[in-house]
Design a protein around this motif. Sequence first.
Motif, PDB file in Angstrom:
ATOM      1  N   THR A   1       0.026   4.091   1.516  1.00 50.93           N
ATOM      2  CA  THR A   1      -0.215   4.857   2.743  1.00 50.93           C
ATOM      3  C   THR A   1      -0.218   3.917   3.931  1.00 50.93           C
ATOM      4  OG1 THR A   1      -2.605   4.638   2.374  1.00 50.93           O
ATOM      5  CG2 THR A   1      -1.546   6.680   1.607  1.00 50.93           C
ATOM      6  N   HIS A   2       0.192   4.427   5.110  1.00 50.59           N
ATOM      7  CA  HIS A   2       0.133   3.602   6.312  1.00 50.59           C
ATOM      8  C   HIS A   2      -1.129   3.927   7.104  1.00 50.59           C
ATOM      9  CE1 HIS A   2       2.185   7.232   7.998  1.00 50.59           C
ATOM     10  NE2 HIS A   2       1.462   6.937   9.057  1.00 50.59           N
ATOM     11  N   VAL A   3      -1.423   3.100   8.093  1.00 49.47           N
ATOM     12  CA  VAL A   3      -2.650   3.223   8.881  1.00 49.47           C
ATOM     13  C   VAL A   3      -2.341   3.803  10.256  1.00 49.47           C
ATOM     14  CG1 VAL A   3      -4.619   1.999   9.884  1.00 49.47           C
ATOM     15  CG2 VAL A   3      -3.674   1.261   7.676  1.00 49.47           C
TER      16      VAL A   3
ATOM     17  N   SER B   1     -14.632   3.404   3.746  1.00 51.80           N
ATOM     18  CA  SER B   1     -13.508   3.028   2.878  1.00 51.80           C
ATOM     19  C   SER B   1     -13.812   3.251   1.400  1.00 51.80           C
ATOM     20  CB  SER B   1     -13.110   1.569   3.129  1.00 51.80           C
ATOM     21  OG  SER B   1     -14.212   0.698   2.940  1.00 51.80           O
TER      22      SER B   1
ATOM     23  N   ALA C   1       0.850  -1.187   0.000  1.00 52.74           N
ATOM     24  CA  ALA C   1       0.000   0.000   0.000  1.00 52.74           C
ATOM     25  C   ALA C   1       0.885   1.235   0.000  1.00 52.74           C
ATOM     26  CB  ALA C   1      -0.923   0.007   1.214  1.00 52.74           C
TER      27      ALA C   1
ATOM     28  N   THR D   1     -11.000   6.554   6.715  1.00 51.29           N
ATOM     29  CA  THR D   1     -11.716   5.452   6.076  1.00 51.29           C
ATOM     30  C   THR D   1     -12.739   4.788   6.983  1.00 51.29           C
ATOM     31  OG1 THR D   1     -10.016   3.834   6.685  1.00 51.29           O
ATOM     32  CG2 THR D   1      -9.728   5.000   4.593  1.00 51.29           C
TER      33      THR D   1
ATOM     34  N   GLY E   1      -4.644  12.637   6.763  1.00 47.43           N
ATOM     35  CA  GLY E   1      -4.826  11.578   5.781  1.00 47.43           C
ATOM     36  C   GLY E   1      -6.303  11.351   5.528  1.00 47.43           C
TER      37      GLY E   1
ATOM     38  N   ARG F   1      -5.716   6.770   6.714  1.00 48.81           N
ATOM     39  CA  ARG F   1      -4.679   6.411   5.755  1.00 48.81           C
ATOM     40  C   ARG F   1      -3.822   7.638   5.477  1.00 48.81           C
ATOM     41  NH1 ARG F   1      -3.048   1.342   3.830  1.00 48.81           N
ATOM     42  NH2 ARG F   1      -4.784  -0.107   4.004  1.00 48.81           N
TER      43      ARG F   1
END
Length: 271
Positions: free
Chosen positions: A147-149, A241, A145, A177, A174, A270
């Motif tokens: 982007t990180h969470v 999401s 991915a 979601t 970010g 994200r």
Amino acid sequence: MMRKRLFYDRVSFTADTDDITIIQPRYIHEIHVSLQCLQNGATAPTLADILSVINKVQVKLTGKIVTELSGQDILAYNAIAQNRSVKYLVPAADNELGLVEGLAIPLALAAGAHVLSIRFLHTSVATIDTEKLSFSTLESDKALARTHVEMPSFTFTPPSTGAFNTALDATFDGLVTGFLIYSTTIPTTSADTATVRKLRIKVGGDIIYEDNWNNLAAQTHYPEDSTLRAICDNYVYLDFSDDPIAKGARVEIEIYSDDTNTVKIIPVIRV
């Protein structure tokens, strides 16, 4: 290729840990956590008691806390947002083994992007002793991915009942979601009372989302297992999401409450 790295293997967990630095040679998809313990005395703990030993898990990027979840938060997110199984064993006699396994914290972090560390905060529970903690990372040779969470946690105590109060007013770096929402009180056979009776979300001052607890719960996927439901029933998950809230947008969450117990709001971001 997916890889696993084990950092703690049933390490004694009777107090808060220090920050544990995780070297990042690869993309880290998730952090996996499990807990073991023994029953202490004649009174059996519940699964909630076992999870309560993990007061908080703090994931830090370059010293900043970006994710902060309790053991119960992680289980609820896994079960109702990710539809994932969590394995548990609840003891029933003194010195019997209890455990919970399969707690996964989402991360999706590319190699070398940050200094990654994790810290576990402990809570003593009278019916439990000999706590042992394990954790590992699930990794990939390539980034899965872009982007990180991040999952920061916000708590809110309603100042009044019978009216909407602002529980959260923030902007995020970010895409948002989803939201994991915890309500201390929910309707039961004996009382139709909910700390989160109704919820309203505004973006840029406009109401985009409004519903009551009953309908929010109806759209949330709950496990059939009654022991897991005893924890998950106090949570709802709002899934954005497919159409996330834009980066930098002003997000306001208003709560209409029947009582003044604690509400927890955990956005999934994200970045």
